[in-house]
Enzyme design. Sequence first.
Site: not given
Length: 163
Positions: A64, A118, A134
């Site tokens: 990510c 994340h 993402h």
Amino acid sequence: MKKTLALFCLVFLFTLTGKSQSKSPAYFKEAVQEPAVKLINFAKTLIGVPYRYASSSPQRGFDCSGFVNYVFQNLGVKVPRSSREFPKAGKAVTLQNAKVGDVLLFTGSNPKVRSIGHVGIVYSIDGEEIKFIHSSSGKAKGVVITEMDKYYKSRFIKAVSII
């Protein structure tokens, strides 16, 4: 005749000036949004690149933060490589004030552990519906566009404006 021509030129100039002033806010708005548009357009070209832990390479895949880092680097903007460093990057904004191109920070897959795990980039905002792009390690396994649903809202920590 010269007076009529001079009067016509003055009226014409005032007409042009009036039109350019009324359009200048739109031009200004477009100029402000241009980096975000470039950022998102480039990010979209990476949809489908597979997820790969600790990688920031479109040839091998992205995690990510590697994805976010790679996209911003393409725009010439330096951002952290690790998701845990993003809270210090840019300016914190509320989710309600987030805009396209801002970075969303989430917990890891366990929402009870309230540390950054994340990151993604705001892709679109339509009313209260936010989508972000993402590199997901979940079912999608790669670069995708995801709706900020109940699951992601439970994991949301903060948003930062970088550009």
